[in-house]
Scaffold this motif. Sequence first.
Motif, short mmCIF file in Angstrom:
data_model
loop_
_atom_site.label_atom_id
_atom_site.label_comp_id
_atom_site.label_asym_id
_atom_site.label_seq_id
_atom_site.Cartn_x
_atom_site.Cartn_y
_atom_site.Cartn_z
N ARG A 101 0.83 -1.20 0.00
CA ARG A 101 0.00 0.00 0.00
C ARG A 101 0.87 1.25 0.00
O ARG A 101 2.09 1.18 0.06
CB ARG A 101 -0.93 0.01 1.22
CG ARG A 101 -1.88 -1.17 1.28
CD ARG A 101 -2.82 -1.20 0.11
NE ARG A 101 -3.79 -2.27 0.22
CZ ARG A 101 -4.65 -2.59 -0.75
NH1 ARG A 101 -4.65 -1.93 -1.88
NH2 ARG A 101 -5.52 -3.58 -0.58
N ASP A 155 -7.65 9.44 8.94
CA ASP A 155 -6.48 10.31 8.86
C ASP A 155 -5.98 10.64 10.27
O ASP A 155 -6.79 10.85 11.17
CB ASP A 155 -6.82 11.61 8.13
CG ASP A 155 -7.29 11.37 6.70
OD1 ASP A 155 -6.92 10.33 6.13
OD2 ASP A 155 -8.02 12.22 6.17
N LEU A 180 -1.75 9.91 6.22
CA LEU A 180 -2.90 9.47 5.43
C LEU A 180 -2.68 8.01 5.00
O LEU A 180 -2.05 7.74 3.98
CB LEU A 180 -3.07 10.35 4.19
CG LEU A 180 -3.15 11.86 4.43
CD1 LEU A 180 -3.29 12.60 3.11
CD2 LEU A 180 -4.30 12.20 5.35
N ARG A 211 -10.55 12.87 7.66
CA ARG A 211 -11.38 11.68 7.82
C ARG A 211 -11.00 10.97 9.11
O ARG A 211 -9.94 11.23 9.69
CB ARG A 211 -11.18 10.73 6.63
CG ARG A 211 -11.47 11.37 5.27
CD ARG A 211 -10.91 10.53 4.14
NE ARG A 211 -9.45 10.42 4.24
CZ ARG A 211 -8.68 9.86 3.30
NH1 ARG A 211 -9.24 9.34 2.22
NH2 ARG A 211 -7.37 9.81 3.45
N SER A 218 -1.75 12.38 -4.77
CA SER A 218 -2.85 13.10 -5.42
C SER A 218 -4.02 13.31 -4.45
O SER A 218 -4.63 14.38 -4.44
CB SER A 218 -3.32 12.33 -6.66
OG SER A 218 -3.76 11.03 -6.30
N GLU A 219 -4.31 12.30 -3.62
CA GLU A 219 -5.37 12.46 -2.62
C GLU A 219 -4.98 13.49 -1.57
O GLU A 219 -5.82 14.27 -1.10
CB GLU A 219 -5.67 11.12 -1.96
CG GLU A 219 -6.29 10.10 -2.89
CD GLU A 219 -6.41 8.73 -2.25
OE1 GLU A 219 -7.49 8.43 -1.72
OE2 GLU A 219 -5.44 7.97 -2.28
N ALA A 220 -3.69 13.50 -1.20
CA ALA A 220 -3.22 14.48 -0.24
C ALA A 220 -3.35 15.90 -0.79
O ALA A 220 -3.74 16.82 -0.06
CB ALA A 220 -1.76 14.19 0.13
N PHE A 246 -6.89 17.01 -0.47
CA PHE A 246 -7.19 17.41 0.90
C PHE A 246 -6.67 18.83 1.16
O PHE A 246 -7.36 19.68 1.75
CB PHE A 246 -6.56 16.44 1.89
CG PHE A 246 -6.70 16.86 3.33
CD1 PHE A 246 -7.82 16.51 4.06
CD2 PHE A 246 -5.71 17.63 3.94
CE1 PHE A 246 -7.95 16.91 5.39
CE2 PHE A 246 -5.84 18.03 5.25
CZ PHE A 246 -6.96 17.67 5.98
N SER A 266 -3.42 6.29 1.16
CA SER A 266 -3.67 7.43 0.29
C SER A 266 -2.37 7.86 -0.37
O SER A 266 -1.31 7.83 0.27
CB SER A 266 -4.25 8.60 1.07
OG SER A 266 -5.51 8.28 1.61
N GLU A 272 5.11 10.51 -0.19
CA GLU A 272 4.60 9.15 -0.13
C GLU A 272 5.64 8.25 0.54
O GLU A 272 6.83 8.37 0.28
CB GLU A 272 4.28 8.61 -1.53
CG GLU A 272 3.08 9.28 -2.18
CD GLU A 272 2.71 8.62 -3.49
OE1 GLU A 272 3.47 7.73 -3.94
OE2 GLU A 272 1.67 8.97 -4.07
N THR A 324 0.84 8.42 2.94
CA THR A 324 1.36 9.74 2.63
C THR A 324 1.46 10.58 3.89
O THR A 324 0.56 10.57 4.73
CB THR A 324 0.45 10.47 1.61
OG1 THR A 324 0.43 9.71 0.39
CG2 THR A 324 0.97 11.86 1.30
#
Length: 269
Positions: free
Chosen positions: A29, A57, A72, A54, A78-80, A83, A75, A100, A32
């Motif tokens: 996985r 998080d 995170l 979330r 890009s997701e970070a 946010f 995640s 990451e 981040t």
Amino acid sequence: MPVASEVLEGTRLLYIFNLLKANVVRNRRTMTVVLLIPEEAEDRTAVQLKQLARTTDLLFRTDIPGEWGLLLPMSGASEAKGFLNRLFREVGEIKAAVMEVVHPDVELKAALEKMRTVAGKEEQVSIVVDPEFKRLPEEVKVTVLDPDDLFREVLGTALGQLEVPNVRLDIRTFKDGQSFLESGWARSAHPHLVVMNDLLPRQNGLDVLHTLRAMPNDEKFIILMMTRRQSEEDMTYGYESGADGYLTKPFNLRLFEAQVKRLFARLWS
């Protein structure tokens, strides 16, 4: 596990970071780390972080006054960034860096130091990429089971020439099911792609399929059945017995290679 409203610090922060990092490596996985350096209105930033994060998080404070961060789990960068864009709409632009974590030797202290050196220097959100700590290649076993010597050699060679990011292929071929099962080749914990004919001497493909799916940790196997028969009944039975896909002979080698690459890419999706 902490929730977003809990603020991690000190030894508890290090413990949770190392626990999540071990899970990242074990389960392929990505985690981040987000570092925020508010120049003013620190309290407001903290409030918004707790509201936007979330429950999965993890909010933390560093040893430097005014710095906030987030872990995170599961995640990517890009997701970070998504946010952070939501956070910036609430509190304005602040210095931020994202990294990451995909390598078992990444230490939180060193990561934060590297992130501080780049935060806000070139872009609003700086992405930190450390080539020393890129994802380690994972060994994946590959088995080709087919009674035809020439076909077995061609398929094994094609698989050996595949270039797959983060994957090191270890390939062996067998002409019958019994020699494969008796070899012990299937007993390791590595991910294992098995490409086999449904009709084999000594022990046929469906018997091998049943044996593999009865093994502990059988989810490590990705099993593709090859067949010259186009019986929907046979294929349905194969899927119900645990096959992940069917290839009808003769098949296009380039399409097969693309399919295998996609299967490996899903290991880290």
